[in-house]
Scaffold this active site. Structure first.
Site, mmCIF file in Angstrom:
data_model
loop_
_atom_site.group_PDB
_atom_site.id
_atom_site.type_symbol
_atom_site.label_atom_id
_atom_site.label_comp_id
_atom_site.label_asym_id
_atom_site.label_seq_id
_atom_site.Cartn_x
_atom_site.Cartn_y
_atom_site.Cartn_z
ATOM 1 N N ALA A 66 -12.496 -4.803 6.106
ATOM 2 C CA ALA A 66 -11.714 -5.971 5.687
ATOM 3 C C ALA A 66 -10.423 -6.010 6.505
ATOM 4 O O ALA A 66 -9.969 -4.981 7.013
ATOM 5 C CB ALA A 66 -11.377 -5.862 4.205
ATOM 6 N N GLU A 112 -20.544 -2.484 4.854
ATOM 7 C CA GLU A 112 -21.136 -3.210 3.713
ATOM 8 C C GLU A 112 -21.878 -4.466 4.198
ATOM 9 O O GLU A 112 -22.923 -4.834 3.671
ATOM 10 C CB GLU A 112 -20.035 -3.540 2.691
ATOM 11 C CG GLU A 112 -19.542 -2.275 1.975
ATOM 12 C CD GLU A 112 -18.255 -2.474 1.197
ATOM 13 O OE1 GLU A 112 -17.265 -2.932 1.818
ATOM 14 O OE2 GLU A 112 -18.230 -2.183 -0.006
ATOM 15 N N GLU A 132 -12.195 3.478 2.813
ATOM 16 C CA GLU A 132 -11.247 2.840 1.883
ATOM 17 C C GLU A 132 -10.395 3.848 1.142
ATOM 18 O O GLU A 132 -9.240 3.582 0.813
ATOM 19 C CB GLU A 132 -12.005 1.970 0.868
ATOM 20 C CG GLU A 132 -12.600 0.693 1.445
ATOM 21 C CD GLU A 132 -13.996 0.865 2.024
ATOM 22 O OE1 GLU A 132 -14.419 2.023 2.246
ATOM 23 O OE2 GLU A 132 -14.666 -0.158 2.255
HETATM 24 N N1 COA Z 1 -7.735 -4.704 9.540
HETATM 25 C C1 COA Z 1 -6.776 -5.230 10.316
HETATM 26 N N2 COA Z 1 -6.509 -4.792 11.559
HETATM 27 C C2 COA Z 1 -7.254 -3.782 12.031
HETATM 28 C C3 COA Z 1 -8.275 -3.188 11.272
HETATM 29 C C4 COA Z 1 -8.503 -3.696 9.969
HETATM 30 N N3 COA Z 1 -9.484 -3.220 9.189
HETATM 31 N N4 COA Z 1 -8.837 -2.196 12.001
HETATM 32 C C5 COA Z 1 -8.194 -2.187 13.176
HETATM 33 N N5 COA Z 1 -7.244 -3.134 13.196
HETATM 34 C C6 COA Z 1 -6.320 -3.457 14.302
HETATM 35 C C7 COA Z 1 -5.261 -2.407 14.485
HETATM 36 O O1 COA Z 1 -4.196 -2.601 13.578
HETATM 37 C C8 COA Z 1 -4.882 -2.621 15.914
HETATM 38 O O2 COA Z 1 -4.010 -3.740 15.992
HETATM 39 P P1 COA Z 1 -2.707 -3.672 16.936
HETATM 40 O O3 COA Z 1 -3.255 -3.558 18.332
HETATM 41 O O4 COA Z 1 -2.008 -4.982 16.665
HETATM 42 O O5 COA Z 1 -1.933 -2.467 16.522
HETATM 43 C C9 COA Z 1 -6.190 -3.028 16.571
HETATM 44 O O6 COA Z 1 -7.038 -3.442 15.508
HETATM 45 C C10 COA Z 1 -6.888 -1.879 17.284
HETATM 46 O O7 COA Z 1 -6.997 -0.795 16.382
HETATM 47 P P2 COA Z 1 -6.418 0.675 16.680
HETATM 48 O O8 COA Z 1 -6.172 1.336 15.379
HETATM 49 O O9 COA Z 1 -5.284 0.624 17.647
HETATM 50 O O10 COA Z 1 -7.692 1.299 17.435
HETATM 51 P P3 COA Z 1 -8.132 2.842 17.439
HETATM 52 O O11 COA Z 1 -9.271 2.904 18.407
HETATM 53 O O12 COA Z 1 -6.966 3.734 17.639
HETATM 54 O O13 COA Z 1 -8.678 3.124 15.954
HETATM 55 C C11 COA Z 1 -9.965 2.640 13.970
HETATM 56 C C12 COA Z 1 -9.817 2.416 15.482
HETATM 57 C C13 COA Z 1 -11.141 1.769 13.510
HETATM 58 C C14 COA Z 1 -10.268 4.126 13.674
HETATM 59 C C15 COA Z 1 -8.665 2.228 13.226
HETATM 60 O O14 COA Z 1 -8.264 0.952 13.700
HETATM 61 C C16 COA Z 1 -8.814 2.144 11.742
HETATM 62 O O15 COA Z 1 -8.790 3.179 11.072
HETATM 63 N N6 COA Z 1 -8.948 0.901 11.192
HETATM 64 C C17 COA Z 1 -9.020 0.681 9.756
HETATM 65 C C18 COA Z 1 -10.395 1.017 9.223
HETATM 66 C C19 COA Z 1 -10.445 0.838 7.713
HETATM 67 O O16 COA Z 1 -9.724 1.477 6.975
HETATM 68 N N7 COA Z 1 -11.325 -0.064 7.263
HETATM 69 C C20 COA Z 1 -11.500 -0.332 5.862
HETATM 70 C C21 COA Z 1 -10.611 -1.426 5.424
HETATM 71 S S1 COA Z 1 -10.757 -1.720 3.669
#
Ligand code: COA
Length: 258
Positions: A66, A112, A132
């Protein structure tokens, strides 16, 4: 129809393709993206020419969950009243076979969404997780219910309580993907699978999807009765007549979805 967060194509006859397209945030599932996805599925459902839909993201991410930006300022009440539940219900009810082509991150709502698909083809780079718990919440679009049904209670607990993602090979071993392909070919393999299904009788494919999904939450005797009725229904189709006739005449059937 115009979309901003998805791209919709018909790459070959009878096969629809939806690409999630918010690369700057790893295809985070915003309300707008979910809304566009449901509208695209509505259009594919209404299109008698469309028999199977493939859902994919980018090579780097199917979807990283999300959109966490949208969580700021939310309350329990706004989450219950918001648009998300209706969108998930709509995707759940899409009646035609849905194939996920997953590469890179497939996390939270992204997984999901993949679990709502009927088949999953993964790139070797795919990572499946329910992170989450790291945000102080829990899966809210079916993860706590579908994952235990797919992998069993203990494995689901481990994934949901630790947030640790599975590699593509682990996901294959745990039975949550149909096949693992290379990073270069995963979409082609998903499209090939879709093409194979699209050559089958469309009404029978829809009824078969409905019957299999019903098996997930129905006692066996009720499910068997349900299957018998859907099976009888398929006997009323022109495609059943064509399929049987083609077999007896030793030729390939031509199914028309009637
Ligand atoms: N919602 C909003 N933005 C998100 C996102 C999400 N679920 N997942 C990634 N992004 C954004 C990041 O904030 C980042 O934005 P920015 O460039 O403006 O800072 C961009 O996407 C790239 O992500 P980044 O974290 O820099 O890449 P990474 O390769 O270092 O890490 C992940 C990738 C997927 C491990 C990490 O982004 C992450 O943990 N995301 C959240 C996953 C999550 O918790 N999902 C469940 C949500 S309920």
């Amino acid at each position: 129809m115009t979309y901003q967060d998805i791209v919709v194509e018909t790459p070959e006859p009878h096969v629809g393709l939806v690409r999630l397209n918010r690369p700057q945030v790893l295809n985070a599932l915003s309300v707008r993206l979910l809304d566009e996805l449901t509208r695209a599925l509505d259009a594919f459902e209404a299109d008698p020419d469309c028999r199977v839909v493939v859902l994919t993201g980018s090579d780097r991410a199917f979807a990283a969950g999300a959109d966490i930006q949208e969580f700021v300022g939310q309350s329990a009440v706004s989450m219950i009243a918001g648009h998300r539940p209706a969108a998930w219900d709509r995707i759940r009810r899409f009646p035609k076979p849905l194939v996920a082509a997953v590469s890179g991150y497939c996390l939270g709502g992204g997984w999901e969404l993949a679990m709502l698909c009927d088949l999953v083809v993964a790139s070797e780079t795919a990572r499946f997780g329910q992170p989450e718990i790291n945000l102080g919440i829990l899966p809210g679009a079916g993860g706590t219910q579908r994952l235990p049904r797919l992998v069993g209670k203990h494995r689901a607990m481990e994934l949901i309580l630790t947030g640790r993602p599975l590699t593509a090979q682990e996901a294959y071993a745990w039975g949550v993907v149909n096949r693992v392909a290379s990073a270069e070919t995963y979409l082609q393999e998903a499209l090939a699978l879709a093409r194979e299904i699209a050559q089958k009788a469309p009404v029978a494919a829809r009824l078969a999807k409905e019957a299999v999904l019903r098996s997930m939450d129905t006692p066996l005797d009720v499910g068997l009765d349900y299957e018998r009725k859907l099976s009888a229904l398929a006997f009323g189709t022109e495609d059943r007549e064509e399929g049987v006739r083609a077999f007896l005449e030793k030729r390939k059937p031509t199914f028309r979805g009637r």
